[in-house]
Scaffold this active site. Structure first.
Site, short mmCIF file in Angstrom:
data_model
loop_
_atom_site.label_atom_id
_atom_site.label_comp_id
_atom_site.label_asym_id
_atom_site.label_seq_id
_atom_site.Cartn_x
_atom_site.Cartn_y
_atom_site.Cartn_z
CG MET A 11 -1.83 -1.08 1.25
SD MET A 11 -3.16 -1.38 0.23
CE MET A 11 -3.70 -0.05 -0.02
CG HIS A 23 -5.56 -2.56 -9.72
ND1 HIS A 23 -5.07 -1.40 -8.69
CD2 HIS A 23 -6.61 -2.21 -10.62
CE1 HIS A 23 -6.21 -1.01 -8.57
NE2 HIS A 23 -6.95 -0.62 -9.11
C1 GRF Z 1 -5.86 -7.88 -3.24
O1 GRF Z 1 -6.97 -7.16 -3.89
C2 GRF Z 1 -4.71 -6.92 -4.29
O2 GRF Z 1 -5.01 -6.50 -5.95
C3 GRF Z 1 -5.01 -5.80 -4.01
O3 GRF Z 1 -4.55 -5.51 -2.58
C4 GRF Z 1 -5.30 -6.96 -1.80
C5 GRF Z 1 -3.63 -7.50 -0.98
O4 GRF Z 1 -4.28 -8.74 -0.35
N1 GRF Z 1 -3.29 -4.76 -4.37
P1 GRF Z 1 -3.44 -9.74 -0.21
O5 GRF Z 1 -2.49 -8.60 0.90
O6 GRF Z 1 -2.62 -10.65 -1.11
O7 GRF Z 1 -4.22 -10.86 0.33
#
Ligand code: GRF
Length: 207
Positions: A91, A110
């Site tokens: 993030m 994404h």
């Molecule tokens: C996923 O939906 C990804 O596409 C987005 O953030 C989420 C991460 O989930 N960028 P995780 O931490 O891999 O479970």
């Protein structure tokens, strides 16, 4: 291409787990050299350790600027001879120091069909827009937010009764299939960037 991966996370780490499983099952011919989180409480760190993978936290709150944090992450990746960086629920915006250290060698996943619904809350954006189809995109990361060359896309239907939670869960299943495939495709080589396009020379590969 150097098959040593560095995976950057901020939370749950289910896409990291999908990469770990794909390596174990031989669907992804790579080594996950290190997992780095910018948050100490990211559950994905534990997933990495359970799989015997080195897991580090480089807390962004310990850096005075985004560039300084990016440089610290880049140093750790290079120290482990990482060739491809996979963002998996990371993030943070990736800034110039990391982009320059890994040109065309950072992937993201994404939860929409880009360029629709970039940024945060892509699943909620799709529902609120009234889209009938959303999906998954794996792009290369460039300075343009969610705007890099697209390696793989997969559609996922949006159903009438969907909430952001139910749509996210359906998209996530597809994410877990698409990400290892995209990473494998990039590692296999035989591709080039033409303008905005990721073009594979191998026939039948452009799904
Ligand atoms: C996923 O939906 C990804 O596409 C987005 O953030 C989420 C991460 O989930 N960028 P995780 O931490 O891999 O479970």
């Amino acid at each position: 291409m150097n098959r040593r991966l560095g995976v950057l996370i901020s939370g749950r780490g289910s896409n990291l787990q999908a990469l770990i499983d794909a390596v174990h099952e031989g669907r992804l011919n790579a080594t996950i050299a290190v997992v780095i989180s910018n948050r100490p409480d990211a559950a994905g760190l534990e997933r990495a350790r359970k799989a015997g993978i080195e897991a580090l936290c480089i807390d962004h709150q310990g850096s005075t600027s985004r560039d300084e944090h990016d440089r610290a992450v880049g140093r750790e990746l290079r120290a482990r001879d990482v060739g491809l960086v996979c963002l998996a629920g990371y993030m943070r915006l990736v800034g110039a120091p990391l982009l320059e250290a890994f040109p065309n060698a950072i992937l993201n996943i994404h939860p929409s069909l880009l360029p629709a619904f970039p940024g945060v809350d892509a699943q909620r954006q799709a529902i609120e827009h009234g889209a009938k189809v959303s999906g998954v995109t794996v792009p290369l990361v460039t300075a343009a937010l969610d705007g890099g060359p697209i390696v793989i896309q997969r559609p996922v239907p949006v159903l009438d009764g969907d909430t952001p939670e139910t749509l996210s869960a359906r998209i996530l299943l597809e994410e877990h299939r698409a990400y290892p495939e995209a990473v494998q495709a990039v590692l296999e080589g035989g591709w080039r960037i033409e303008g905005r396009r990721f073009v594979r020379s191998v026939s039948g590969a452009s799904r």
